[in-house]
Write a protein that holds these residues in place. Structure first.
Motif, PDB file in Angstrom:
ATOM      1  N   ALA A 113       0.809  -1.223   0.000  1.00  8.66           N
ATOM      2  CA  ALA A 113       0.000   0.000   0.000  1.00  8.66           C
ATOM      3  C   ALA A 113       0.839   1.268   0.000  1.00  8.66           C
ATOM      4  CB  ALA A 113      -0.946   0.001   1.192  1.00  8.66           C
ATOM      5  N   THR A 114       2.020   1.195   0.598  1.00  9.24           N
ATOM      6  CA  THR A 114       2.867   2.395   0.693  1.00  9.24           C
ATOM      7  C   THR A 114       3.943   2.442  -0.385  1.00  9.24           C
ATOM      8  OG1 THR A 114       4.363   1.306   2.248  1.00  9.24           O
ATOM      9  CG2 THR A 114       2.526   2.593   3.193  1.00  9.24           C
ATOM     10  N   GLY A 115       4.148   1.334  -1.091  1.00  8.42           N
ATOM     11  CA  GLY A 115       5.212   1.270  -2.080  1.00  8.42           C
ATOM     12  C   GLY A 115       6.590   1.171  -1.458  1.00  8.42           C
ATOM     13  N   ALA A 116       6.641   0.761  -0.203  1.00  8.27           N
ATOM     14  CA  ALA A 116       7.925   0.668   0.516  1.00  8.27           C
ATOM     15  C   ALA A 116       8.721  -0.541   0.037  1.00  8.27           C
ATOM     16  CB  ALA A 116       7.675   0.568   2.015  1.00  8.27           C
ATOM     17  N   ASP A 117      10.005  -0.505   0.305  1.00  8.76           N
ATOM     18  CA  ASP A 117      10.917  -1.591  -0.040  1.00  8.76           C
ATOM     19  C   ASP A 117      10.710  -2.749   0.942  1.00  8.76           C
ATOM     20  OD1 ASP A 117      13.081  -3.280  -0.524  1.00  8.76           O
ATOM     21  OD2 ASP A 117      14.557  -1.655  -0.572  1.00  8.76           O
ATOM     22  N   PRO A 118      10.452  -3.951   0.453  1.00 14.09           N
ATOM     23  CA  PRO A 118      10.293  -5.107   1.349  1.00 14.09           C
ATOM     24  C   PRO A 118      11.512  -5.364   2.235  1.00 14.09           C
ATOM     25  CG  PRO A 118       9.568  -5.665  -0.865  1.00 14.09           C
ATOM     26  CD  PRO A 118      10.209  -4.306  -0.940  1.00 14.09           C
ATOM     27  N   ALA A 119      12.669  -4.863   1.842  1.00 10.60           N
ATOM     28  CA  ALA A 119      13.884  -5.039   2.645  1.00 10.60           C
ATOM     29  C   ALA A 119      13.817  -4.250   3.958  1.00 10.60           C
ATOM     30  CB  ALA A 119      15.108  -4.613   1.838  1.00 10.60           C
ATOM     31  N   LEU A 120      12.800  -3.395   4.120  1.00 13.42           N
ATOM     32  CA  LEU A 120      12.646  -2.657   5.376  1.00 13.42           C
ATOM     33  C   LEU A 120      12.215  -3.566   6.532  1.00 13.42           C
ATOM     34  CD1 LEU A 120      10.829   0.608   4.194  1.00 13.42           C
ATOM     35  CD2 LEU A 120      13.217   0.370   4.929  1.00 13.42           C
ATOM     36  N   VAL A 121      11.663  -4.737   6.207  1.00 12.60           N
ATOM     37  CA  VAL A 121      11.218  -5.657   7.255  1.00 12.60           C
ATOM     38  C   VAL A 121      12.436  -6.198   7.987  1.00 12.60           C
ATOM     39  CG1 VAL A 121      10.003  -7.805   7.781  1.00 12.60           C
ATOM     40  CG2 VAL A 121       9.127  -6.272   5.998  1.00 12.60           C
ATOM     41  N   ARG A 122      12.436  -6.026   9.312  1.00 16.52           N
ATOM     42  CA  ARG A 122      13.512  -6.535  10.165  1.00 16.52           C
ATOM     43  C   ARG A 122      12.906  -7.473  11.184  1.00 16.52           C
ATOM     44  NH1 ARG A 122      15.565  -3.427   6.978  1.00 16.52           N
ATOM     45  NH2 ARG A 122      17.360  -2.081   7.260  1.00 16.52           N
ATOM     46  N   HIS A 123      13.268  -8.718  11.124  1.00 18.17           N
ATOM     47  CA  HIS A 123      12.782  -9.664  12.129  1.00 18.17           C
ATOM     48  C   HIS A 123      13.552  -9.414  13.419  1.00 18.17           C
ATOM     49  CE1 HIS A 123      10.158 -12.128   9.609  1.00 18.17           C
ATOM     50  NE2 HIS A 123      10.968 -11.765   8.638  1.00 18.17           N
ATOM     51  N   VAL A 124      12.809  -9.128  14.478  1.00 16.14           N
ATOM     52  CA  VAL A 124      13.406  -8.854  15.782  1.00 16.14           C
ATOM     53  C   VAL A 124      12.935  -9.928  16.761  1.00 16.14           C
ATOM     54  CG1 VAL A 124      13.581  -6.363  15.360  1.00 16.14           C
ATOM     55  CG2 VAL A 124      11.541  -7.282  16.471  1.00 16.14           C
ATOM     56  N   GLU A 125      13.668 -10.063  17.854  1.00 23.59           N
ATOM     57  CA  GLU A 125      13.331 -11.075  18.852  1.00 23.59           C
ATOM     58  C   GLU A 125      11.921 -10.834  19.380  1.00 23.59           C
ATOM     59  OE1 GLU A 125      14.931 -12.693  23.156  1.00 23.59           O
ATOM     60  OE2 GLU A 125      16.312 -11.610  21.847  1.00 23.59           O
ATOM     61  N   ASP A 126      11.164 -11.904  19.466  1.00 22.03           N
ATOM     62  CA  ASP A 126       9.796 -11.816  19.953  1.00 22.03           C
ATOM     63  C   ASP A 126       9.794 -11.411  21.421  1.00 22.03           C
ATOM     64  OD1 ASP A 126       7.073 -11.934  19.804  1.00 22.03           O
ATOM     65  OD2 ASP A 126       6.989 -14.025  19.167  1.00 22.03           O
ATOM     66  N   ARG A 127       8.728 -10.738  21.845  1.00 21.88           N
ATOM     67  CA  ARG A 127       8.579 -10.336  23.242  1.00 21.88           C
ATOM     68  C   ARG A 127       8.386 -11.572  24.109  1.00 21.88           C
ATOM     69  NH1 ARG A 127       3.772  -6.211  22.260  1.00 21.88           N
ATOM     70  NH2 ARG A 127       2.765  -8.214  22.457  1.00 21.88           N
ATOM     71  N   SER A 128       8.853 -11.493  25.318  1.00 24.40           N
ATOM     72  CA  SER A 128       8.669 -12.569  26.274  1.00 24.40           C
ATOM     73  C   SER A 128       7.185 -12.704  26.600  1.00 24.40           C
ATOM     74  CB  SER A 128       9.471 -12.238  27.541  1.00 24.40           C
ATOM     75  OG  SER A 128       9.462 -13.320  28.404  1.00 24.40           O
ATOM     76  N   GLY A 129       6.648 -13.921  26.516  1.00 21.96           N
ATOM     77  CA  GLY A 129       5.246 -14.163  26.824  1.00 21.96           C
ATOM     78  C   GLY A 129       4.273 -13.680  25.765  1.00 21.96           C
ATOM     79  N   HIS A 130       4.784 -13.335  24.573  1.00 21.57           N
ATOM     80  CA  HIS A 130       3.942 -12.818  23.493  1.00 21.57           C
ATOM     81  C   HIS A 130       2.973 -13.904  23.033  1.00 21.57           C
ATOM     82  CE1 HIS A 130       3.967 -10.442  19.425  1.00 21.57           C
ATOM     83  NE2 HIS A 130       2.902 -10.194  20.146  1.00 21.57           N
ATOM     84  N   ASP A 131       1.686 -13.616  23.116  1.00 21.83           N
ATOM     85  CA  ASP A 131       0.675 -14.591  22.724  1.00 21.83           C
ATOM     86  C   ASP A 131       0.682 -14.781  21.209  1.00 21.83           C
ATOM     87  OD1 ASP A 131      -0.459 -15.225  25.278  1.00 21.83           O
ATOM     88  OD2 ASP A 131      -1.335 -13.217  25.286  1.00 21.83           O
ATOM     89  N   ARG A 132       0.514 -16.024  20.800  1.00 17.38           N
ATOM     90  CA  ARG A 132       0.528 -16.369  19.377  1.00 17.38           C
ATOM     91  C   ARG A 132      -0.747 -15.920  18.667  1.00 17.38           C
ATOM     92  NH1 ARG A 132       4.748 -17.182  16.105  1.00 17.38           N
ATOM     93  NH2 ARG A 132       4.512 -18.985  14.796  1.00 17.38           N
ATOM     94  N   ARG A 133      -1.859 -15.892  19.403  1.00 14.92           N
ATOM     95  CA  ARG A 133      -3.134 -15.546  18.770  1.00 14.92           C
ATOM     96  C   ARG A 133      -4.019 -14.793  19.755  1.00 14.92           C
ATOM     97  NH1 ARG A 133      -8.153 -18.930  18.166  1.00 14.92           N
ATOM     98  NH2 ARG A 133      -9.300 -18.032  16.424  1.00 14.92           N
TER      99      ARG A 133
END
Length: 176
Positions: A113-133
């Motif tokens: 939608a924004t025309g941004a570069d897909p390379a902007l996605v940075r996988h970062v460590e998930d939060r502790s206790g982060h619910d999956r759903r």
């Protein structure tokens, strides 16, 4: 499964205790992931949209497979209004959008939608206790309140992206 979730459950119990003990005329609404124009840019949708518009990284937690049920802000407000008008004291009403999506899917839609570069996605460590759903059954709200969401995710999402694109003067100072 984390302190944030436990605090929300504790708040529900406090409300119910006041209703039962003191007869307070109160009820509970629980909304799913609410989004829309003017949302403070710390939440995932406005953060990712504004970052994408500025060419900044999109910090995607873990593998991005967390599932969220999305509810447009106007529909959330309509649900609260329906609960106030037709709800019963001591009851809880779930207000879910009925549109579950993985965070990585929403991220891809923002990039498109924004025309941004897909390379902007940075996988970062998930939060502790982060619910999956996170998801809600809104059947009771539909049956007892006559409420149901009116804005499909695709429409609300497009309106939200357009708002952030057109209102930089609102969000740029906040993010500075």
């Amino acid at each position: 499964s984390n302190p944030y979730s436990a605090a929300k459950a504790g708040g529900d119990l406090q409300v119910l205790a006041y209703v039962r003990t003191y007869g307070v005329d109160a009820l509970i609404t629980r909304g799913s992931n609410t989004y829309g124009p003017s949302q403070y840019p710390e939440k995932v949708l406005p953060l990712f949209i504004t970052n994408a518009l500025d060419g900044h990284p999109l910090p995607l937690y873990g593998d991005g497979r967390q599932v969220r049920d999305w509810l447009f802000a106007e529909d959330h407000c309509a649900g609260i209004d329906a609960a106030l008008r037709r709800g019963r004291a001591g009851e809880a009403y779930n207000l879910g959008g009925g549109d579950e999506r993985e965070t990585r899917e929403v991220t891809a839609a923002i990039i498109e939608a924004t025309g941004a570069d897909p390379a902007l996605v940075r996988h970062v460590e998930d939060r502790s206790g982060h619910d999956r759903r996170y998801s809600l059954d809104s059947g009771k709200s539909r049956d007892e309140l006559g409420w149901e969401p009116q804005v499909p995710f695709t429409e609300g999402f497009a309106r939200t992206v357009a708002w952030y694109r057109d209102n930089r003067e609102w969000w740029e100072p906040i993010k500075a």
